[in-house]
Write an enzyme that holds these catalytic residues in place. Structure first.
Site, PDB file in Angstrom:
ATOM      1  N   LYS A  33       0.818  -1.245  -0.095  1.00 45.29           N
ATOM      2  CA  LYS A  33       0.020   0.029  -0.036  1.00 45.29           C
ATOM      3  C   LYS A  33       0.914   1.159   0.050  1.00 45.29           C
ATOM      4  CE  LYS A  33      -1.618   2.571   3.115  1.00 45.29           C
ATOM      5  NZ  LYS A  33      -1.664   3.913   2.438  1.00 45.29           N
ATOM      6  N   CYS A  45      14.588  11.067   4.729  1.00 42.78           N
ATOM      7  CA  CYS A  45      14.654  10.574   6.174  1.00 42.78           C
ATOM      8  C   CYS A  45      16.086  10.543   6.419  1.00 42.78           C
ATOM      9  CB  CYS A  45      14.033   9.321   6.566  1.00 42.78           C
ATOM     10  SG  CYS A  45      14.470   8.135   5.077  1.00 42.78           S
TER      11      CYS A  45
HETATM   12  P1  NAI Z   1       2.470   8.202   7.674  1.00 48.49           P
HETATM   13  O1  NAI Z   1       3.481   7.543   8.881  1.00 48.49           O
HETATM   14  O2  NAI Z   1       1.129   8.647   8.533  1.00 48.49           O
HETATM   15  O3  NAI Z   1       2.543   7.718   6.390  1.00 48.49           O
HETATM   16  C1  NAI Z   1       3.253   6.720   5.941  1.00 48.49           C
HETATM   17  C2  NAI Z   1       2.445   5.698   5.496  1.00 48.49           C
HETATM   18  O4  NAI Z   1       1.844   4.969   6.688  1.00 48.49           O
HETATM   19  C3  NAI Z   1       1.288   5.868   4.322  1.00 48.49           C
HETATM   20  O5  NAI Z   1       1.290   4.941   3.571  1.00 48.49           O
HETATM   21  C4  NAI Z   1       0.022   6.132   5.254  1.00 48.49           C
HETATM   22  O6  NAI Z   1      -1.085   5.778   4.474  1.00 48.49           O
HETATM   23  C5  NAI Z   1       0.601   4.880   6.356  1.00 48.49           C
HETATM   24  N1  NAI Z   1      -0.468   4.653   7.496  1.00 48.49           N
HETATM   25  C6  NAI Z   1      -0.882   6.090   8.304  1.00 48.49           C
HETATM   26  N2  NAI Z   1      -1.576   5.498   9.205  1.00 48.49           N
HETATM   27  C7  NAI Z   1      -1.628   4.158   9.073  1.00 48.49           C
HETATM   28  C8  NAI Z   1      -2.248   3.123  10.111  1.00 48.49           C
HETATM   29  N3  NAI Z   1      -2.987   3.487  11.207  1.00 48.49           N
HETATM   30  N4  NAI Z   1      -2.341   1.705   9.826  1.00 48.49           N
HETATM   31  C9  NAI Z   1      -1.545   1.531   8.557  1.00 48.49           C
HETATM   32  N5  NAI Z   1      -0.819   2.313   7.862  1.00 48.49           N
HETATM   33  C10 NAI Z   1      -0.910   3.695   8.090  1.00 48.49           C
HETATM   34  O7  NAI Z   1       3.356   9.626   7.508  1.00 48.49           O
HETATM   35  P2  NAI Z   1       2.573  11.179   7.543  1.00 48.49           P
HETATM   36  O8  NAI Z   1       1.659  11.224   8.462  1.00 48.49           O
HETATM   37  O9  NAI Z   1       2.141  11.255   5.913  1.00 48.49           O
HETATM   38  O10 NAI Z   1       3.925  12.163   7.834  1.00 48.49           O
HETATM   39  C11 NAI Z   1       4.155  12.549   9.133  1.00 48.49           C
HETATM   40  C12 NAI Z   1       5.691  12.744   9.389  1.00 48.49           C
HETATM   41  O11 NAI Z   1       6.263  11.319   9.323  1.00 48.49           O
HETATM   42  C13 NAI Z   1       6.384  13.367   8.297  1.00 48.49           C
HETATM   43  O12 NAI Z   1       6.307  14.848   8.627  1.00 48.49           O
HETATM   44  C14 NAI Z   1       7.763  12.885   8.552  1.00 48.49           C
HETATM   45  O13 NAI Z   1       8.283  13.288   9.874  1.00 48.49           O
HETATM   46  C15 NAI Z   1       7.535  11.264   8.770  1.00 48.49           C
HETATM   47  N6  NAI Z   1       7.644  10.414   7.569  1.00 48.49           N
HETATM   48  C16 NAI Z   1       8.909   9.833   7.560  1.00 48.49           C
HETATM   49  C17 NAI Z   1       8.970   9.121   6.475  1.00 48.49           C
HETATM   50  C18 NAI Z   1      10.302   8.203   6.264  1.00 48.49           C
HETATM   51  O14 NAI Z   1      10.804   8.209   4.973  1.00 48.49           O
HETATM   52  N7  NAI Z   1      10.841   7.713   7.245  1.00 48.49           N
HETATM   53  C19 NAI Z   1       8.225   9.170   5.117  1.00 48.49           C
HETATM   54  C20 NAI Z   1       6.937   9.751   5.626  1.00 48.49           C
HETATM   55  C21 NAI Z   1       6.887  10.540   6.718  1.00 48.49           C
END
Ligand code: NAI
Ligand code: MG
Length: 496
Positions: free
Chosen positions: A175, A284
């Protein structure tokens, strides 16, 4: 722009469900690129069915069979390179140069790497370790993998998750982030054209709590791999624990960028600007905290500010644009709020610090930003911003620099700038991170692992080390004596 033939790709075909409507925006303009209906739990179940059905055939195929279709996938992606670059640029707001020169070729190279690596699953040599048995090691797929990917590098993150999994004989349901589904669906379509058997790679789309969670909650998933925020990663870990599901988590970072007194200042200034602004800082491993020896601090700050101010924000399709918008208005607002709080906490903006007006006002833009005067304990130094924001702080000696660099909850990446070989080796040992760069920051290669420590999660993407996540090692121990009476049995009962 190329639009996918449906919101999901299951068992080799596009299709649509009737969940809540989702909009995919171009964050450089706010225009809607595509709308789709989210996949509901029933569709996720169907995707898992497809992955389960495909598993015996794919796991039982020979390495060369898997390698051959993965090489064909690399060719399909290469042929679609420009379409992929355009779609990635549109949905993420990346400058087209970045999509063309980094995202797409990096993804193709990863596919080629794993097409080769499929034929080289390592283990110890078979031998008679006990003297009376032959021990052999098998590396077996774990089963159906459920993966959740983020929106910063959608195609690359999909490839990082899919390729080691399927190269090793697993099947997968992936996903992508709900706001960036386009290139992942194109990847699934390319895989079908390349001859990847139906059901080996399935893509579902929709919000995390709806579509993502039904995938993670399924007891039929043997492993969950996730890249995203720390909060969601920990939530997913708790859900996985309920089923005893294997986990691989990549939860972001807060990379230090340590400039010692003997550094090449020009190299460090350029490295800090490129390392903090790549992908609008939504990386990241991005450089986020520059610790600079006090003797160089003022010159470093002046140099970074000057170069940041020269970075051209602009329309993402313009070849001359250096930096695009953030990937969403929500992310732009999060970054802006963190900068506002940093200033309230005592930091000073040297350059940037706001959303630009004029022709860029309709997009999710934020200026390249350099802050000084922040406290080590403050939010802007301790928490992930995921935007074009660098904080510079001075230090006086090596011990202090290392202590400050390691004093955050994250441990994904770090860099050190020095011309002293002993200093370089010391920081390579002592910086707490999955990757340490010396005199550079950002470059990655398919052959080498990416993954964190501490709050950045665990498990490796890319490289043969990723097979440690996506395979299980089995020991098969065969008696070679052919006798009924084994000596070790004397410890259990006396021979009669
Ligand atoms: P997020 O962690 O919510 O999104 C990442 C993925 O997780 C997306 O595919 C989303 O649909 C999925 N997701 C969200 N809630 C979920 C749940 N309850 N169960 C299963 N899947 C779920 O990240 P968001 O809110 O878009 O971004 C917030 C912060 O996260 C950013 O500002 C950044 O600091 C961090 N982030 C870090 C990343 C990395 O590369 N490690 C990538 C994206 C965000
Ligand atoms: Mg979220």
């Amino acid at each position: 722009m190329h639009l996918p033939g449906g919101a999901h790709h299951i068992a080799g075909a596009f299709g649509d469900d009737d969940g809540p409507e989702q909009e995919v925006l171009d964050p450089s303009t706010g225009q809607v690129l595509w709308t789709y209906r989210a996949d509901t739990p029933a569709t996720v179940e169907r995707a898992i069915d497809a992955a389960e059905a495909a598993l015996p055939g794919w796991a039982g195929s020979t390495p060369v069979q898997r390698s051959t279709v993965l090489h064909a996938l690399a060719r399909e992606l290469s042929a679609a390179a420009e379409e992929l670059a355009q779609a990635e640029t549109a949905q993420v707001g990346k400058p087209i140069r970045l999509s063309r020169e980094f995202d797409v070729p990096g993804s193709v190279d990863n596919v080629v790497f794993f097409a080769g690596a499929a034929r080289r699953l390592d283990g110890m040599a078979a031998a008679e370790w006990s003297g009376t048995h032959t021990s052999t090691i098998r590396r077996e797929p774990v089963g159906v993998v459920g993966s959740i990917a983020p929106w910063n590098y959608p195609l690359q993150m999909a490839v990082w998750k899919v390729l080691p999994a399927i190269a090793a004989g697993n099947t997968i349901v992936l996903k992508p982030a709900e706001n960036t589904p386009l290139t992942t669906l194109m990847l699934a379509d390319a895989a079908a054209r390349a001859g990847v058997p139906a059901g080996v790679l399935n893509v579902v789309n929709g919000p995390g709590p709806l579509t993502g969670e039904s995938l993670v909650r399924s007891p039929r998933i043997a492993m969950t791999s996730f890249t995203g925020s720390t909060a969601v990663g920990r939530h997913i870990a708790a859900l996985a624990a309920a089923n005893g599901t294997r986990l691989h988590l990549e939860l972001g970072g807060k990379a230090p960028f340590v400039v010692f007194a003997d550094a090449d200042l020009d190299a460090a200034v350029r490295g800090a600007v490129a390392g903090s602004l790549i992908n609008s800082g939504q990386d990241c491993t991005a450089a986020t905290r520059a610790y600079v020896h006090r003797s160089l601090f003022d010159e470093f700050v002046a140099g970074v500010a000057e170069l940041m101010a020269a970075v051209r924000l602009g329309p993402t399709r313009d070849e001359d644009t250096d930096q695009g918008p953030l990937a969403s208005f929500r992310q732009r607002d999060k970054v802006a709020a963190m900068v506002t709080r940093a200033v309230a906490d005592g930091a000073t903006v040297v350059t940037g610090g706001r959303a630009p007006g004029g022709e860029l006002a309709g997009g999710a833009y934020f200026e390249p930003t350099l802050l000084v005067g922040a406290d080590q304990r403050s939010e802007i130094v301790q928490s992930e911003v995921f935007g074009p924001v660098l904080v510079a702080l001075p230090f006086d000696d090596d011990d202090e620099a290392l202590a400050l660099a390691n004093d955050v909850p994250f441990g994904l990446a770090a860099s050190a700038w020095t011309r002293d070989v002993f200093r370089a080796q010391r920081v390579g040992r002592e910086l707490a991170a999955g990757t340490v760069w010396i005199n550079d920051h950002i470059p990655i290669v398919s052959e080498m692992p990416h993954g964190g420590t501490k709050g950045s999660g665990y498990g490796k993407d890319m490289s043969v080390y990723s097979f440690d996540e996506y395979t299980q090692v089995k020991h098969v121990m065969s008696d070679i004596t052919g006798t009924a009476r084994k000596e070790w049995q004397d410890t259990v009962f006396r021979p009669r």
